[in-house]
Design an enzyme around this catalytic site. Structure first.
Site, mmCIF file in Angstrom:
data_model
loop_
_atom_site.group_PDB
_atom_site.id
_atom_site.type_symbol
_atom_site.label_atom_id
_atom_site.label_comp_id
_atom_site.label_asym_id
_atom_site.label_seq_id
_atom_site.Cartn_x
_atom_site.Cartn_y
_atom_site.Cartn_z
ATOM 1 N N ASN A 1 1.008 -1.438 0.177
ATOM 2 C CA ASN A 1 0.017 0.125 0.066
ATOM 3 C C ASN A 1 0.269 1.254 -0.283
ATOM 4 O O ASN A 1 1.623 1.326 1.032
ATOM 5 C CB ASN A 1 -0.643 0.088 1.077
ATOM 6 C CG ASN A 1 -1.642 1.004 0.932
ATOM 7 O OD1 ASN A 1 -1.862 1.912 0.528
ATOM 8 N ND2 ASN A 1 -1.910 1.497 1.828
ATOM 9 N N LYS B 1 0.275 4.488 -0.365
ATOM 10 C CA LYS B 1 -0.170 5.258 -0.006
ATOM 11 C C LYS B 1 -0.193 6.138 -0.905
ATOM 12 O O LYS B 1 -0.372 6.575 -1.873
ATOM 13 C CB LYS B 1 -0.076 5.515 1.237
ATOM 14 C CG LYS B 1 -0.067 4.101 2.783
ATOM 15 C CD LYS B 1 -0.092 4.554 4.142
ATOM 16 C CE LYS B 1 0.002 2.710 4.971
ATOM 17 N NZ LYS B 1 0.124 2.819 6.287
ATOM 18 N N HIS C 1 -9.998 1.148 5.005
ATOM 19 C CA HIS C 1 -8.218 1.134 5.233
ATOM 20 C C HIS C 1 -8.250 2.632 6.816
ATOM 21 O O HIS C 1 -8.982 3.818 6.703
ATOM 22 C CB HIS C 1 -7.160 1.756 4.675
ATOM 23 C CG HIS C 1 -5.768 1.485 5.174
ATOM 24 N ND1 HIS C 1 -5.375 2.531 5.889
ATOM 25 C CD2 HIS C 1 -4.873 1.185 4.662
ATOM 26 C CE1 HIS C 1 -3.970 2.682 6.707
ATOM 27 N NE2 HIS C 1 -3.464 1.282 5.760
ATOM 28 N N GLU D 1 -6.249 4.718 8.043
ATOM 29 C CA GLU D 1 -7.014 6.128 7.347
ATOM 30 C C GLU D 1 -7.544 6.591 7.082
ATOM 31 O O GLU D 1 -7.688 8.158 7.488
ATOM 32 C CB GLU D 1 -5.044 6.320 6.619
ATOM 33 C CG GLU D 1 -4.131 5.956 7.538
ATOM 34 C CD GLU D 1 -2.642 5.312 6.716
ATOM 35 O OE1 GLU D 1 -2.739 5.426 5.041
ATOM 36 O OE2 GLU D 1 -1.547 4.876 7.149
ATOM 37 N N GLU E 1 -5.289 -4.836 10.890
ATOM 38 C CA GLU E 1 -3.977 -3.851 10.619
ATOM 39 C C GLU E 1 -4.515 -3.106 11.919
ATOM 40 O O GLU E 1 -5.010 -1.787 11.723
ATOM 41 C CB GLU E 1 -4.005 -2.569 9.435
ATOM 42 C CG GLU E 1 -3.943 -3.507 8.513
ATOM 43 C CD GLU E 1 -3.035 -2.722 7.174
ATOM 44 O OE1 GLU E 1 -2.238 -2.508 6.745
ATOM 45 O OE2 GLU E 1 -3.695 -1.286 7.052
ATOM 46 N N GLY F 1 2.594 2.538 10.670
ATOM 47 C CA GLY F 1 3.852 3.582 10.513
ATOM 48 C C GLY F 1 4.377 4.053 11.866
ATOM 49 O O GLY F 1 5.127 4.772 11.944
ATOM 50 N N SER G 1 3.954 -2.075 10.633
ATOM 51 C CA SER G 1 5.222 -2.049 10.549
ATOM 52 C C SER G 1 5.594 -3.818 10.371
ATOM 53 O O SER G 1 6.882 -3.167 10.651
ATOM 54 C CB SER G 1 4.754 -1.130 11.687
ATOM 55 O OG SER G 1 5.226 -0.239 12.507
HETATM 56 P P1 13P Z 1 2.947 0.412 7.803
HETATM 57 O O1 13P Z 1 4.382 -0.790 7.078
HETATM 58 O O2 13P Z 1 4.212 1.575 7.375
HETATM 59 O O3 13P Z 1 2.719 0.198 8.596
HETATM 60 O O4 13P Z 1 1.781 0.558 7.123
HETATM 61 C C1 13P Z 1 0.792 -0.816 7.544
HETATM 62 C C2 13P Z 1 -0.227 -0.277 6.733
HETATM 63 O O5 13P Z 1 -1.297 0.891 6.870
HETATM 64 C C3 13P Z 1 -1.052 -0.858 5.479
HETATM 65 O O6 13P Z 1 -1.929 -0.200 4.616
#
Ligand code: 13P
Length: 258
Positions: free
Chosen positions: A10, A12, A99, A101, A171, A177, A217
């Site tokens: 992803n 982002k 997601h 976010e 997640e 992150g 992560s």
């Molecule tokens: P990170 O791997 O940067 O923690 O992000 C995970 C994520 O949100 C994947 O959709």
């Protein structure tokens, strides 16, 4: 039937069209080398989907394409949105939905996730549905019930045939992150509970075929610990998916032992 592991990147809000096409092309050789042992997916931002899609098509690439979200309507007065029709037109295979976010910053709810899941299925886009609890919810002891509700509400109205198209990503928000991962045991416990919820909804045979990914992560150093868990079938990777050097070791860690 054994589930085919999946590792999805992803991206982002990272990568222009040109950068995305180069990254994808650089993934193609090493992904070809693993001969389909892991399904490898990239999810560029909308503005890079076209160029990544063209490079994948041109090279007959083994890398599959996902979008990071979509609207549920085919078209209409929804400024800034992108529809399932537009995605299928770019030969997108998967769409990430729900997601955390998007839930946090873009007011996505289980109700809108459900609309999108159903719209995706009706357009033959495979939903990659995300779930996961906040730190406060986990510390309050409510993580399992919270995630179960996200699954039940997000997948409401689906039948077993629809469910066969799904991929789920667990997640935990506190691991995204942050460099702080769930322990492999925590990931397994929740993924097992998600599978039990899917079994209650769609029957054990269908639930046994649905891939459940861990995200938060995931790095080359820790990926194998997650993939060793019986109900974790791969990873949804954020930061480490932005470079071949960090993404490919995660992909190879997902290759099942012979
Ligand atoms: P990170 O791997 O940067 O923690 O992000 C995970 C994520 O949100 C994947 O959709």
């Amino acid at each position: 039937m054994a589930r085919l592991p999946m590792v999805a990147g992803n991206w982002k809000m990272h990568k222009t069209g040109g950068q995305g096409a180069i990254l994808t092309q650089n993934l193609e050789y090493p992904v070809r080398d693993i001969k389909g042992a892991v399904e490898v997916v990239v999810a560029p931002p909308f503005t890079a989907l076209q160029s990544v899609s063209s490079s994948i098509e041109f090279d007959k690439s083994p890398v599959k394409l996902a979008a990071q979200t979509m609207h549920w309507e085919d078209e209409g007065a929804y400024t800034g949105e992108v529809s399932p029709v537009m995605l299928t037109n770019l030969r997108v295979d998967y769409v990430i939905l729900g997601h955390s976010e998007r839930r946090e910053y873009c007011a996505e709810t289980d109700v809108t996730v459900n609309r999108k899941v159903r719209a995706a299925l009706s357009h033959k886009l495979r939903p990659l549905v995300c779930c996961g609890e906040s730190l406060a919810t986990r510390e309050g002891g409510g993580a399992t019930a919270f995630v179960e509700r996200q699954i039940r509400e997000g997948l409401a109205g689906l039948d077993a045939r629809d469910a066969e198209q799904l991929v789920i990503a667990y997640e935990p928000i506190w691991a995204i992150g942050t460099g702080r991962t769930a322990t492999p045991a925590q990931a397994q416990e929740m993924c097992k509970h998600i599978r039990a919820t899917l079994a209650a909804l769609f029957g054990p045979a269908v639930a046994g075929d649905i891939r459940i990914l861990y995200g938060g992560s995931v790095k080359p150093e820790n990926a194998a610990l997650f993939f060793g868990q019986p109900d974790v079938d791969g990873a949804l990777v954020g930061g480490a998916s932005l470079a071949v050097e960090t993404f490919m070791p995660i992909v190879t860690a997902a290759i099942p032992a012979a």
